[in-house]
Design a protein around this motif. Structure first.
Motif, PDB file in Angstrom:
ATOM      1  N   ARG A  50      -1.554   6.725  -4.551  1.00  0.00           N
ATOM      2  CA  ARG A  50      -1.823   6.554  -3.126  1.00  0.00           C
ATOM      3  C   ARG A  50      -1.195   5.235  -2.681  1.00  0.00           C
ATOM      4  O   ARG A  50      -1.024   4.328  -3.496  1.00  0.00           O
ATOM      5  CB  ARG A  50      -3.323   6.568  -2.843  1.00  0.00           C
ATOM      6  CG  ARG A  50      -4.059   5.354  -3.358  1.00  0.00           C
ATOM      7  CD  ARG A  50      -5.549   5.555  -3.327  1.00  0.00           C
ATOM      8  NE  ARG A  50      -5.933   6.552  -4.307  1.00  0.00           N
ATOM      9  CZ  ARG A  50      -7.142   7.101  -4.376  1.00  0.00           C
ATOM     10  NH1 ARG A  50      -8.066   6.750  -3.520  1.00  0.00           N
ATOM     11  NH2 ARG A  50      -7.427   7.983  -5.290  1.00  0.00           N
ATOM     12  N   PRO A  51      -0.848   5.113  -1.408  1.00  0.00           N
ATOM     13  CA  PRO A  51      -0.222   3.863  -0.953  1.00  0.00           C
ATOM     14  C   PRO A  51      -1.239   2.734  -0.844  1.00  0.00           C
ATOM     15  O   PRO A  51      -2.418   2.966  -0.530  1.00  0.00           O
ATOM     16  CB  PRO A  51       0.325   4.224   0.425  1.00  0.00           C
ATOM     17  CG  PRO A  51      -0.549   5.357   0.889  1.00  0.00           C
ATOM     18  CD  PRO A  51      -0.929   6.124  -0.349  1.00  0.00           C
ATOM     19  N   ILE A  52      -0.809   1.529  -1.142  1.00  0.00           N
ATOM     20  CA  ILE A  52      -1.595   0.330  -0.858  1.00  0.00           C
ATOM     21  C   ILE A  52      -0.716  -0.591  -0.025  1.00  0.00           C
ATOM     22  O   ILE A  52       0.509  -0.439   0.008  1.00  0.00           O
ATOM     23  CB  ILE A  52      -2.081  -0.388  -2.139  1.00  0.00           C
ATOM     24  CG1 ILE A  52      -0.888  -0.845  -2.985  1.00  0.00           C
ATOM     25  CG2 ILE A  52      -2.998   0.501  -2.954  1.00  0.00           C
ATOM     26  CD1 ILE A  52      -1.282  -1.752  -4.133  1.00  0.00           C
ATOM     27  N   PHE A  53      -1.321  -1.517   0.657  1.00  0.00           N
ATOM     28  CA  PHE A  53      -0.575  -2.356   1.590  1.00  0.00           C
ATOM     29  C   PHE A  53      -0.845  -3.832   1.322  1.00  0.00           C
ATOM     30  O   PHE A  53      -1.988  -4.230   1.151  1.00  0.00           O
ATOM     31  CB  PHE A  53      -0.960  -2.007   3.033  1.00  0.00           C
ATOM     32  CG  PHE A  53      -0.706  -0.566   3.374  1.00  0.00           C
ATOM     33  CD1 PHE A  53       0.546  -0.151   3.782  1.00  0.00           C
ATOM     34  CD2 PHE A  53      -1.709   0.380   3.231  1.00  0.00           C
ATOM     35  CE1 PHE A  53       0.790   1.185   4.075  1.00  0.00           C
ATOM     36  CE2 PHE A  53      -1.483   1.717   3.518  1.00  0.00           C
ATOM     37  CZ  PHE A  53      -0.225   2.122   3.939  1.00  0.00           C
TER      38      PHE A  53
END
Length: 206
Positions: free
Chosen positions: A143-146
């Motif tokens: 999943r994307p993280i920022f």
């Protein structure tokens, strides 16, 4: 939120529950001395005396099929009447730094739950007198993280300062002291920049 040990393996196991103390080598020596086989057992152990990664590595070495972690009750008055851990609090954690692919499921429960498990054994026995079944299904999909990165321009060399804002075990308090410093620093540097201050290096705040 539910209790979890991040990076636990998914799986369903059932085995004899044994009291593995703090999950240290001395605790496994005591189990061996008591004639208790660790192979295929579910080890119940306290958090705190060693890292979860070290506890898990030792558990795997001794052939346990799964681990249940808990934290003992506070020695001071418990929340909400005091600052101590309440019996129903569950402490989360991570096995992220285990240096091999993890193949056993890990769980974390409250003292209230462990008290019920311990209540089944004969006094001070390391065999807890019950079987435990763990059914752990972890979501390990990507999943994307920022990351938030602010840059104060300067020269070719870059100085990077950063902290994390996630937490495995203690909610927002885990990175709180570092985060407060990281929020104050850009405020001060921003004020200095407006007053004409310039740097020979580029500064990144992450």
């Amino acid at each position: 939120l539910p209790g979890y040990i991040a990076y636990s393996a998914s799986g369903r196991v059932r085995g004899k529950a044994i009291d593995a103390g703090d999950g240290l080598a001395a605790d496994y020596d005591a189990l061996e001395k008591a004639g208790l086989a660790t192979e295929g057992a579910v080890a119940v152990m306290r958090l705190g005396k060693a890292s979860i990664a070290d506890q898990v590595a030792l558990a795997v070495k001794h052939g346990v099929s799964g681990v249940v972690f808990y934290r003992e009750p506070a020695k001071v008055r418990a929340w909400p009447l005091g600052p101590g851990r309440a019996a129903w609090f569950v402490e989360r954690g991570t096995a992220a730094s285990v240096d091999f692919p993890l193949q056993i499921p890990l769980a974390t429960v409250s003292w209230q739950v462990v008290e019920q498990i311990f209540g089944t054994r004969k006094k001070a026995a390391l065999d807890l007198g019950v079987e435990l079944e763990l059914d752990i299904q972890m979501n390990d999909s990507p999943r994307p993280i920022f990351n938030v990165i602010a840059t104060i321009p300067g020269g070719d060399h870059v100085v990077t300062l950063g902290t994390h804002h996630d937490a495995w075990g203690f909610g927002g308090a885990d990175p709180g002291s570092a985060e407060s410093a990281m929020l104050e620093l850009p405020r001060v540097l921003g004020a200095m920049w407006k007053d004409g201050w310039r740097r020979s290096h580029t500064i990144q705040l992450a």
